[in-house]
Motif scaffolding. Structure first.
Motif, short mmCIF file in Angstrom:
data_model
loop_
_atom_site.label_atom_id
_atom_site.label_comp_id
_atom_site.label_asym_id
_atom_site.label_seq_id
_atom_site.Cartn_x
_atom_site.Cartn_y
_atom_site.Cartn_z
N PHE A 1 0.81 -1.22 0.00
CA PHE A 1 0.00 0.00 0.00
C PHE A 1 0.85 1.27 0.00
O PHE A 1 0.33 2.37 0.14
N SER A 2 2.14 1.11 -0.15
CA SER A 2 3.04 2.27 -0.16
C SER A 2 2.75 3.16 -1.37
O SER A 2 2.44 2.66 -2.45
N PRO A 3 2.88 4.47 -1.19
CA PRO A 3 2.72 5.36 -2.35
C PRO A 3 3.95 5.34 -3.26
O PRO A 3 3.90 5.81 -4.40
N ASP A 4 5.05 4.76 -2.78
CA ASP A 4 6.30 4.72 -3.54
C ASP A 4 6.32 3.46 -4.42
O ASP A 4 6.35 2.34 -3.89
N PRO A 5 6.32 3.61 -5.74
CA PRO A 5 6.28 2.43 -6.62
C PRO A 5 7.52 1.54 -6.50
O PRO A 5 7.42 0.34 -6.72
N ILE A 6 8.66 2.11 -6.11
CA ILE A 6 9.85 1.27 -5.93
C ILE A 6 9.68 0.38 -4.70
O ILE A 6 9.98 -0.81 -4.73
N VAL A 7 9.16 0.96 -3.63
CA VAL A 7 8.88 0.18 -2.43
C VAL A 7 7.85 -0.90 -2.76
O VAL A 7 8.01 -2.07 -2.36
N GLN A 8 6.80 -0.54 -3.49
CA GLN A 8 5.80 -1.53 -3.89
C GLN A 8 6.44 -2.66 -4.69
O GLN A 8 6.18 -3.84 -4.43
N ALA A 9 7.26 -2.32 -5.67
CA ALA A 9 7.88 -3.33 -6.54
C ALA A 9 8.77 -4.27 -5.72
O ALA A 9 8.70 -5.49 -5.89
N TYR A 10 9.60 -3.72 -4.84
CA TYR A 10 10.50 -4.56 -4.05
C TYR A 10 9.71 -5.41 -3.05
O TYR A 10 10.07 -6.57 -2.79
N ALA A 11 8.65 -4.85 -2.49
CA ALA A 11 7.80 -5.63 -1.58
C ALA A 11 7.14 -6.77 -2.35
O ALA A 11 7.10 -7.91 -1.87
N LEU A 12 6.63 -6.47 -3.55
CA LEU A 12 6.02 -7.52 -4.37
C LEU A 12 7.03 -8.59 -4.76
O LEU A 12 6.71 -9.78 -4.79
N LEU B 1 -2.58 -4.11 -8.31
CA LEU B 1 -1.20 -3.79 -8.66
C LEU B 1 -0.76 -4.49 -9.95
O LEU B 1 0.14 -4.02 -10.63
N ALA B 2 -1.42 -5.58 -10.28
CA ALA B 2 -1.07 -6.33 -11.50
C ALA B 2 -1.41 -5.57 -12.77
O ALA B 2 -0.94 -5.93 -13.85
N VAL B 3 -2.19 -4.52 -12.65
CA VAL B 3 -2.51 -3.68 -13.82
C VAL B 3 -1.98 -2.26 -13.63
O VAL B 3 -2.45 -1.32 -14.26
N SER B 4 -0.97 -2.14 -12.78
CA SER B 4 -0.35 -0.85 -12.52
C SER B 4 0.29 -0.30 -13.79
O SER B 4 0.69 -1.04 -14.69
N THR B 5 0.42 1.02 -13.84
CA THR B 5 1.13 1.64 -14.95
C THR B 5 2.65 1.58 -14.75
O THR B 5 3.40 1.87 -15.67
N GLU B 6 3.07 1.18 -13.54
CA GLU B 6 4.50 1.02 -13.24
C GLU B 6 4.91 -0.39 -13.68
O GLU B 6 4.43 -1.38 -13.11
N HIS C 1 7.50 -2.44 -13.26
CA HIS C 1 8.04 -3.39 -12.29
C HIS C 1 6.98 -3.81 -11.28
O HIS C 1 6.95 -4.96 -10.85
N VAL C 2 6.13 -2.88 -10.89
CA VAL C 2 5.03 -3.22 -9.97
C VAL C 2 4.13 -4.24 -10.65
O VAL C 2 3.78 -5.28 -10.06
N MET C 3 3.78 -3.98 -11.91
CA MET C 3 2.91 -4.89 -12.66
C MET C 3 3.58 -6.26 -12.80
O MET C 3 2.95 -7.30 -12.58
N GLN C 4 4.86 -6.28 -13.14
CA GLN C 4 5.59 -7.54 -13.34
C GLN C 4 5.59 -8.39 -12.07
O GLN C 4 5.28 -9.59 -12.11
N PHE C 5 5.96 -7.78 -10.95
CA PHE C 5 6.06 -8.56 -9.71
C PHE C 5 4.68 -8.95 -9.18
O PHE C 5 4.52 -10.04 -8.62
N ALA C 6 3.68 -8.09 -9.34
CA ALA C 6 2.32 -8.44 -8.90
C ALA C 6 1.82 -9.65 -9.70
O ALA C 6 1.22 -10.57 -9.13
N ASN C 7 2.09 -9.65 -11.00
CA ASN C 7 1.69 -10.79 -11.81
C ASN C 7 2.48 -12.04 -11.43
O ASN C 7 1.96 -13.16 -11.49
N GLY C 8 3.73 -11.86 -11.01
CA GLY C 8 4.52 -12.99 -10.51
C GLY C 8 3.91 -13.57 -9.24
O GLY C 8 3.86 -14.80 -9.07
N VAL C 9 3.45 -12.71 -8.35
CA VAL C 9 2.78 -13.18 -7.12
C VAL C 9 1.53 -13.97 -7.50
O VAL C 9 1.32 -15.08 -7.01
N LEU C 10 0.72 -13.42 -8.40
CA LEU C 10 -0.51 -14.11 -8.81
C LEU C 10 -0.19 -15.45 -9.47
O LEU C 10 -0.90 -16.44 -9.24
N GLY C 11 0.87 -15.49 -10.26
CA GLY C 11 1.28 -16.75 -10.89
C GLY C 11 1.68 -17.79 -9.86
O GLY C 11 1.31 -18.96 -9.98
#
Length: 164
Positions: free
Chosen positions: A72-83, A111-116, A118-128
């Motif tokens: 839930f971080s507003p920082d997309p880098i934090v989101q991506a690394y957390a994901l 997050l899997a449909v984020s415009t960022e 890396h966020v999108m990539q890692f969120a889709n990895g979590v879902l996978g």
């Protein structure tokens, strides 16, 4: 090499310290990013063949929950690394259970449909990983059910019954 570094970090008790850094207030985003990146790599089976040891330590100190708060971080880098860290840890049913209990699937899907990218990539990895784990568990349940059903039969055909 990376595997040796992960072993040294675990031996020094630094998994808990990394989790403490992750749990700092948001004004320490650069430190959080570094800690999330390290945890994510230490939990990667591709980086460390002993990643299960890191995951066990993470579980023991409730570090997984700390990772999740950063979705839930507003920082997309934090989101991506957390994901990324969540992706590398949620290959076990215990972690999947935490995601269900905390009702985080809608957030991960968002997050899997984020415009960022890396966020999108890692969120889709979590879902996978979640899909893969669920299919594994369904297969195990089906096999266990078939074994129970087979054992419950009063009569079972002989092994060579159809071999003529």
């Amino acid at each position: 090499d990376a595997e040796h570094l992960c072993a040294l970090l675990r031996a020094a008790g630094l998994v808990d310290s990394l989790v403490q850094i992750v749990s700092l207030e948001s004004q320490h985003a650069a430190l959080q990013q570094s800690a999330l990146l390290i945890i994510g790599n230490m939990c990667s089976d591709e980086v460390d063949s002993n990643a299960a040891l890191t995951k066990a330590e993470l579980k023991a100190c409730h570090g997984f929950e700390e990772l999740l708060s950063h979705l839930f971080s507003p920082d997309p880098i934090v989101q991506a690394y957390a994901l990324g860290a969540v992706q590398n840890t949620c290959r076990e049913s215990d972690y999947l259970g935490v995601l269900w209990t905390l009702d985080l699937l809608p957030r991960i899907e968002e997050l899997a449909v984020s415009t960022e990218p890396h966020v999108m990539q890692f969120a889709n990895g979590v879902l996978g990983n979640i899909d893969h784990l669920m299919m594994e568990e369904e297969a195990i349940t089906a096999i266990a059910g078939a074994e129970r059903q087979h054992k419950a039969l009063p009569y079972t055909p002989s092994p060579g019954a159809l071999a003529r």
